[in-house]
Write a protein that holds these residues in place. Structure first.
Motif, PDB file in Angstrom:
ATOM      1  N   LEU A  18       0.869  -1.186   0.000  1.00 38.97           N
ATOM      2  CA  LEU A  18       0.000   0.000   0.000  1.00 38.97           C
ATOM      3  C   LEU A  18       0.905   1.235   0.000  1.00 38.97           C
ATOM      4  CD1 LEU A  18      -2.662   1.604   0.388  1.00 38.97           C
ATOM      5  CD2 LEU A  18      -2.544   1.055   2.837  1.00 38.97           C
ATOM      6  N   GLY A  19       0.854   1.970  -1.100  1.00 37.25           N
ATOM      7  CA  GLY A  19       1.727   3.144  -1.230  1.00 37.25           C
ATOM      8  C   GLY A  19       0.936   4.378  -1.592  1.00 37.25           C
ATOM      9  N   MET A  20       1.624   5.495  -1.666  1.00 35.00           N
ATOM     10  CA  MET A  20       0.950   6.743  -2.014  1.00 35.00           C
ATOM     11  C   MET A  20       0.735   6.804  -3.531  1.00 35.00           C
ATOM     12  SD  MET A  20       1.944  10.542  -0.814  1.00 35.00           S
ATOM     13  CE  MET A  20       0.838  11.915  -1.047  1.00 35.00           C
TER      14      MET A  20
ATOM     15  N   HIS B  49       6.775   2.802  -5.693  1.00 34.48           N
ATOM     16  CA  HIS B  49       5.827   2.483  -4.622  1.00 34.48           C
ATOM     17  C   HIS B  49       4.581   1.781  -5.177  1.00 34.48           C
ATOM     18  CE1 HIS B  49       7.654   5.954  -1.979  1.00 34.48           C
ATOM     19  NE2 HIS B  49       8.543   5.078  -2.398  1.00 34.48           N
ATOM     20  N   GLY B  50       4.727   1.169  -6.342  1.00 37.96           N
ATOM     21  CA  GLY B  50       3.622   0.360  -6.852  1.00 37.96           C
ATOM     22  C   GLY B  50       3.126   0.715  -8.238  1.00 37.96           C
TER      23      GLY B  50
ATOM     24  N   TYR C 242       4.040  -7.146  -7.238  1.00 39.47           N
ATOM     25  CA  TYR C 242       3.159  -7.159  -6.069  1.00 39.47           C
ATOM     26  C   TYR C 242       1.749  -6.720  -6.442  1.00 39.47           C
ATOM     27  CZ  TYR C 242       7.785  -7.279  -4.070  1.00 39.47           C
ATOM     28  OH  TYR C 242       9.086  -7.634  -3.799  1.00 39.47           O
ATOM     29  N   LYS C 243       0.811  -7.120  -5.594  1.00 38.60           N
ATOM     30  CA  LYS C 243      -0.527  -6.535  -5.695  1.00 38.60           C
ATOM     31  C   LYS C 243      -0.413  -5.147  -5.081  1.00 38.60           C
ATOM     32  CE  LYS C 243      -3.437 -10.626  -5.362  1.00 38.60           C
ATOM     33  NZ  LYS C 243      -2.921 -11.517  -4.286  1.00 38.60           N
ATOM     34  N   THR C 244      -1.029  -4.159  -5.716  1.00 39.20           N
ATOM     35  CA  THR C 244      -0.839  -2.797  -5.229  1.00 39.20           C
ATOM     36  C   THR C 244      -2.156  -2.166  -4.812  1.00 39.20           C
ATOM     37  OG1 THR C 244      -1.055  -1.973  -7.490  1.00 39.20           O
ATOM     38  CG2 THR C 244       1.175  -2.386  -6.692  1.00 39.20           C
ATOM     39  N   SER C 245      -2.051  -1.302  -3.843  1.00 39.26           N
ATOM     40  CA  SER C 245      -3.184  -0.464  -3.472  1.00 39.26           C
ATOM     41  C   SER C 245      -2.600   0.892  -3.082  1.00 39.26           C
ATOM     42  CB  SER C 245      -3.978  -1.094  -2.330  1.00 39.26           C
ATOM     43  OG  SER C 245      -3.128  -1.412  -1.254  1.00 39.26           O
ATOM     44  N   PHE C 246      -3.443   1.909  -3.164  1.00 42.54           N
ATOM     45  CA  PHE C 246      -2.922   3.271  -3.000  1.00 42.54           C
ATOM     46  C   PHE C 246      -3.821   4.123  -2.114  1.00 42.54           C
ATOM     47  CE2 PHE C 246      -1.504   1.642  -7.089  1.00 42.54           C
ATOM     48  CZ  PHE C 246      -0.135   1.845  -6.993  1.00 42.54           C
TER      49      PHE C 246
END
Ligand SMILES: *Cc1c(COP(=O)(O)O)cnc(C)c1O
Length: 417
Positions: free
Chosen positions: A115-117, A127-128, A138-142
């Motif tokens: 989880l990144g910005m 950061h993703g 990776y699976k990413t979320s923000f």
């Protein structure tokens, strides 16, 4: 050519270096991620350590002849630990991105969630972003900023953490002009039992000077570049607790890198010594004063700044009210002798190639010795250039004035190429 040649034997290459030195001297460098290293850092970075292979770590190398490399790396580590108060440091990352990659590899398996910005809200590619290894492995979320304040939305952070259950939460970015509340990040990480990584690449110098809260006590891993506000050579570092030391070290070498760049480690050590001097705090204070002074001028001239201002070296200008794009602004400023970059602003409708924002930073100009009254002059150049961004004759006149102005702030006066 024999290695004994000590004068420049390569006219073609020399000409390029001369032009670059002249470019740096005669323009106003306002790219927020850049700085000018000291002559000492420059010298150590161009030293005979470039010749040395020293895979491994002090007292545990895969090559002979590493006794002085050991001394060097240990000294660099000691200085980094003293400056940032961390339990462990790895000074070998070739850059910020490889520091981040090693940090991820040390706590994540491919397919796990980070989880990144949001990049468009000031985060970083590593950061993703889908185009980066981080978005591919990776699976990413923000999380992002609030639309009204343009400050990090800590409720959104917590909600995203609970919804996506990341294994790693990342704080920090490259276009966020404000202080970050690392306590909120620690809380979110604890809530979902995630690791917390802070990427302080941009504001490491401010942290070193105590002008930005230190992430070291709260984060599991802190990564940084050494060449932005910290004013060292291009490179990276990873700070962590003892418990993660082995995992981090193994991911830098042999995980993702081979031999360390020991000349750059020497330059890092030199820069860290400078950052430990009391006047480094004055330098960092002046960076912030300069960016706040510039911010005031831009606001007075009718520009809206993302988040309304800055706590740091960095300003993000929203150009929409002036019917300008980031791309056009960057081009006009370049013609006027001001080097900066277009940058997305939160909720930007323009593409990354165009953008509605302009990112400005004051770390490099402050190194050259500019203080608030000089920022008044710089602000005039910027505002005039943006106002007349389609008038090439006007821009080249500003370019002349900029060149004269820069002569008041000699850069590497003893250096010739
Ligand atoms: C600059 C930056 C990096 C990457 O640094 P490189 O040395 O260019 O790889 C990583 N993270 C953040 C937040 C940055 O601003």
């Amino acid at each position: 050519m024999s290695p004994k040649d000590d004068h420049c034997p390569d006219p073609q290459l020399t000409a390029i270096l001369r032009h670059e030195l002249n470019r740096q001297r005669s323009k106003l460098e306002m790219i927020a991620s850049e700085n000018f290293v000291s002559e000492a850092v420059l010298r150590f970075g161009g030293s005979v350590f470039t010749n040395k292979y020293s895979e491994g770590y002090p007292d545990n190398r895969y090559y002979g002849g590493c006794e002085w490399a050991d001394e060097l790396e240990s000294l660099c580590q000691a200085r980094a630990k003293k400056l940032f108060g961390c339990e462990h440091v790895n000074v070998q990352p070739h850059c910020g991105s490889s520091a981040n990659m090693a940090a991820f590899f040390s706590v994540l398996k491919p397919g796990e969630t980070i989880l990144g910005m949001n990049l468009a809200h000031g985060g970083h590619l590593t950061h993703g972003a889908p185009v980066s290894f981080s978005g591919q492995l990776y699976k990413t979320s923000f999380y992002g900023v609030r639309e009204d304040t343009e400050l990090i939305d800590y409720d959104d952070l917590l909600a995203k953490a609970e919804a996506t259950r990341p294994k790693l939460i990342i704080a920090g970015g490259s276009a966020y002009p404000r202080i970050i509340d690392f306590n909120k990040f620690r809380e979110a990480a604890d809530r979902v039992k995630a690791y917390l990584m802070v990427d302080m690449a941009h504001f490491a110098g401010l942290v070193a000077a105590g002008l930005f809260p230190s992430p070291v006590p709260l984060a599991d891993i802190v990564t940084t570049t050494t060449h932005k506000t910290l004013r060292g050579p291009r490179g990276g570092m990873i700070l962590c607790r003892k418990s993660l030391a082995k995992a981090i070290d193994e991911q830098i070498f042999p995980g993702i890198q081979g031999g360390p760049l020991m000349h750059i480690v020497a330059a890092k050590a030199a820069a860290l010594a400078e950052a430990l001097e009391p006047d480094f705090i004055d330098y960092q204070r002046q960076i912030v004063k300069n960016s706040q002074r510039l911010a005031t001028h831009l606001i007075d001239a009718g520009y809206r700044l993302v988040s309304g201002g800055t706590d740091t070296h960095l300003i993000l200008v929203d150009l929409r009210s002036k019917k300008l794009t980031g791309q056009a602004a960057e081009k006009a400023l370049d013609k006027a002798g001001v080097t900066a970059n277009k940058n997305a602003i939160p909720f930007d409708r323009q593409s990354y190639a165009v953008t509605s924002g302009l990112r400005l930073g004051t770390a490099a100009l402050t190194t050259r010795g500019l203080v608030e009254k000089d920022m008044d002059v710089v602000a005039d150049y910027i505002i005039e250039a943006l106002r007349h961004h389609e008038d090439d004759a006007r821009l080249s006149k500003i370019r002349q004035r900029v060149e004269d102005f820069t002569k008041k702030f000699p850069l590497y006066p003893n250096l010739d190429f």
